[in-house]
Design an enzyme around this catalytic site. Structure first.
Site, PDB file in Angstrom:
ATOM      1  CE  LYS A 156      -6.365  -7.553  -1.457  1.00 25.29           C
ATOM      2  NZ  LYS A 156      -7.210  -7.412  -0.324  1.00 25.29           N
ATOM      3  CE  LYS A 180     -13.552  -2.602   1.054  1.00 25.71           C
ATOM      4  NZ  LYS A 180     -12.442  -2.864   1.994  1.00 25.71           N
ATOM      5  CE  LYS A 201      -4.418  -1.666   1.510  1.00 23.77           C
ATOM      6  NZ  LYS A 201      -5.577  -1.525   2.362  1.00 23.77           N
TER       7      LYS A 201
HETATM    8  N1  AQP Z   1     -10.015 -10.409  -3.191  1.00 24.04           N
HETATM    9  C1  AQP Z   1     -10.385 -10.926  -2.025  1.00 24.04           C
HETATM   10  N2  AQP Z   1     -10.717 -12.238  -1.922  1.00 24.04           N
HETATM   11  C2  AQP Z   1     -11.107 -12.769  -0.730  1.00 24.04           C
HETATM   12  N3  AQP Z   1     -11.219 -12.043   0.405  1.00 24.04           N
HETATM   13  C3  AQP Z   1     -10.923 -10.735   0.349  1.00 24.04           C
HETATM   14  N4  AQP Z   1     -10.935  -9.755   1.264  1.00 24.04           N
HETATM   15  C4  AQP Z   1     -10.545  -8.596   0.692  1.00 24.04           C
HETATM   16  N5  AQP Z   1     -10.274  -8.788  -0.601  1.00 24.04           N
HETATM   17  C5  AQP Z   1     -10.491 -10.112  -0.855  1.00 24.04           C
HETATM   18  C6  AQP Z   1     -11.340  -9.954   2.654  1.00 24.04           C
HETATM   19  O1  AQP Z   1     -12.392  -9.047   2.938  1.00 24.04           O
HETATM   20  C7  AQP Z   1     -12.297  -8.656   4.308  1.00 24.04           C
HETATM   21  C8  AQP Z   1     -12.418  -7.171   4.419  1.00 24.04           C
HETATM   22  O2  AQP Z   1     -11.330  -6.562   3.784  1.00 24.04           O
HETATM   23  P1  AQP Z   1     -10.928  -5.089   4.169  1.00 24.04           P
HETATM   24  O3  AQP Z   1     -12.016  -4.187   3.805  1.00 24.04           O
HETATM   25  O4  AQP Z   1     -10.545  -5.008   5.575  1.00 24.04           O
HETATM   26  O5  AQP Z   1      -9.642  -4.710   3.369  1.00 24.04           O
HETATM   27  P2  AQP Z   1      -8.665  -5.381   2.400  1.00 24.04           P
HETATM   28  O6  AQP Z   1      -8.310  -6.762   2.778  1.00 24.04           O
HETATM   29  O7  AQP Z   1      -7.513  -4.469   2.270  1.00 24.04           O
HETATM   30  O8  AQP Z   1      -9.581  -5.422   1.121  1.00 24.04           O
HETATM   31  P3  AQP Z   1      -9.553  -4.676  -0.229  1.00 24.04           P
HETATM   32  O9  AQP Z   1     -10.901  -4.795  -0.779  1.00 24.04           O
HETATM   33  O10 AQP Z   1      -8.459  -5.181  -1.080  1.00 24.04           O
HETATM   34  O11 AQP Z   1      -9.296  -3.157   0.094  1.00 24.04           O
HETATM   35  P4  AQP Z   1      -8.105  -2.227  -0.351  1.00 24.04           P
HETATM   36  O12 AQP Z   1      -8.150  -2.120  -1.832  1.00 24.04           O
HETATM   37  O13 AQP Z   1      -8.437  -0.939   0.340  1.00 24.04           O
HETATM   38  O14 AQP Z   1      -6.855  -2.870   0.132  1.00 24.04           O
HETATM   39  C9  AQP Z   1     -10.985  -9.193   4.852  1.00 24.04           C
HETATM   40  O15 AQP Z   1     -11.238 -10.363   5.638  1.00 24.04           O
HETATM   41  C10 AQP Z   1     -10.222  -9.556   3.616  1.00 24.04           C
HETATM   42  O16 AQP Z   1      -9.351 -10.642   3.843  1.00 24.04           O
END
Ligand code: AQP
Length: 345
Positions: free
Chosen positions: A207, A210, A114
């Site tokens: 992956k 968001k 990040k």
């Molecule tokens: N691609 C994914 N596949 C499976 N699980 C996922 N999670 C996130 N992306 C995937 C799981 O969703 C939960 C919430 O995630 P989060 O909002 O805390 O943040 P993150 O893991 O950083 O998810 P994002 O969507 O990828 O956000 P950004 O882009 O901001 O980094 C967690 O349990 C995560 O494992």
């Protein structure tokens, strides 16, 4: 000591809640309700580790709460709340900042990803993120944490922090009445959702996320049927037909991802999906995937929209959940302050 079994997990309100969050985390949250007491948190303090437009943040907090409820989480039987309404998370995180070591934080791959090349300009909060995540879990002394694959390393760090705290303060923990010297549990990751790692629709090696600048990389829970159809139609594939057996998906990340998504949504396995669609063209398979995705996600998205439009209802759920969460968290902090040696009532 046998800790009371309790589930805790969180989702960041950073907009664009997507299929990965749903299949990797939220579907699992719903299932665990029948076996455990569950606490599900909209982790808004984590969200501001990177810049959030305040008005958008407010909207996203309500949207994640609505998604929890629309997916089937019962906010009366369990607890649904937003992190910033329970100040004990930040209080315990500070104590953990003083327990965790710089070397541990330096190994965290999510920070490296990040922060990217402009590391010097990343917020201090982004660096300390895993310490706040440990506090989220341990302020309830939770024993089970449903997460996607990507959060596994942070959960390992939570266990390291719990263990170091238990070791550093062993004598004080015993004096406080915890005879075996264990105050924090070793929280277990629960990485068993229908799809623990959903990949981007534009690049099967990344992956679904968001923060991906391309909206075509993900299916958002709030997408309508036409948008879902467009995104699946445009999803990257390769020129070969689908294989008939799972081993034929090796080295074909995009095909593997779409088959995995289909299996997760249908409640089947990749092998079953390939026995039906193997040998066929992607266009036929994509058509079936569009129907399935619209069928499964459409009602969740519609209910989310209905709930987010009722701000009073959502804010009421979050206030009620926060009050119940705070009662539990403040009890933990009372002990922590005594154990660490702070003076107070
Ligand atoms: N691609 C994914 N596949 C499976 N699980 C996922 N999670 C996130 N992306 C995937 C799981 O969703 C939960 C919430 O995630 P989060 O909002 O805390 O943040 P993150 O893991 O950083 O998810 P994002 O969507 O990828 O956000 P950004 O882009 O901001 O980094 C967690 O349990 C995560 O494992």
């Amino acid at each position: 000591m046998a800790f009371k079994e309790l589930v805790f997990s969180g989702v960041q309100p950073t907009g664009n809640l997507h299929l990965g969050n749903y299949l990797g985390a939220i579907v699992n949250f719903v299932k665990l309700q029948s076996r455990y007491e569950c606490i599900y948190c909209v982790v808004d303090m984590h969200a501001i580790t990177v810049w959030q437009e305040p008005a958008e943040l407010r909207k996203s907090i309500r949207e994640v709460a609505a998604a929890f409820i629309a997916a089937g989480i019962d906010p009366k039987a369990h607890i649904v709340f937003n992190q910033s309404q329970v100040p004990e998370h930040a209080e315990l995180a500070w104590v953990f900042n003083c327990v965790a070591r710089l070397g541990w934080m330096n190994r965290m791959t999510q920070f490296k990803e990040k922060a990217g090349k402009d590391r010097e300009n990343a917020s201090l909060g982004l660096y300390a993120y895993p310490s706040l995540m440990a506090a989220d879990i341990l302020v309830y002394r939770a024993t089970h944490v449903p997460i996607g694959e990507d959060q596994k390393q942070h959960l390992e760090l939570t266990r390291d922090i719990a263990q170091k705290f238990n070791n550093d303060f062993k004598a004080q923990i015993e004096t406080a009445g915890f005879a075996d010297g264990l105050f924090f549990p070793m929280a277990e990751p629960v990485i068993t959702g229908p799809a623990t790692r959903v990949m981007s629709l534009r690049d099967g090696t990344k992956k679904m996320s968001k923060s991906d600048p391309s909206d075509y990389s993900r299916i958002n829970l709030a997408d309508d049927a036409d948008t879902i159809a467009q995104k699946i139609k445009k999803a990257k594939t390769d020129p070969e037909p689908l294989p008939s057996e799972e081993k034929g998906l090796e080295g074909r990340p995009e095909a593997d991802n779409l088959v995995g998504i289909y299996a997760a949504l249908a409640g089947s396995t990749p092998a079953q999906v390939l026995s039906e669609y193997g040998g066929g063209q992607f266009s036929t398979f994509k058509g079936a995937l569009i129907d399935l995705a619209v069928d499964k996600l459409g009602p969740v998205g519609a209910e989310m929209k209905r709930l987010t439009s009722d701000v009073t209802y959502i804010d009421g759920i979050l206030a009620d959940g926060s009050a119940r969460a705070r009662a539990l968290a403040s009890e933990t902090m009372r002990h922590v302050k005594q154990i660490v040696g702070f003076v107070g009532p």
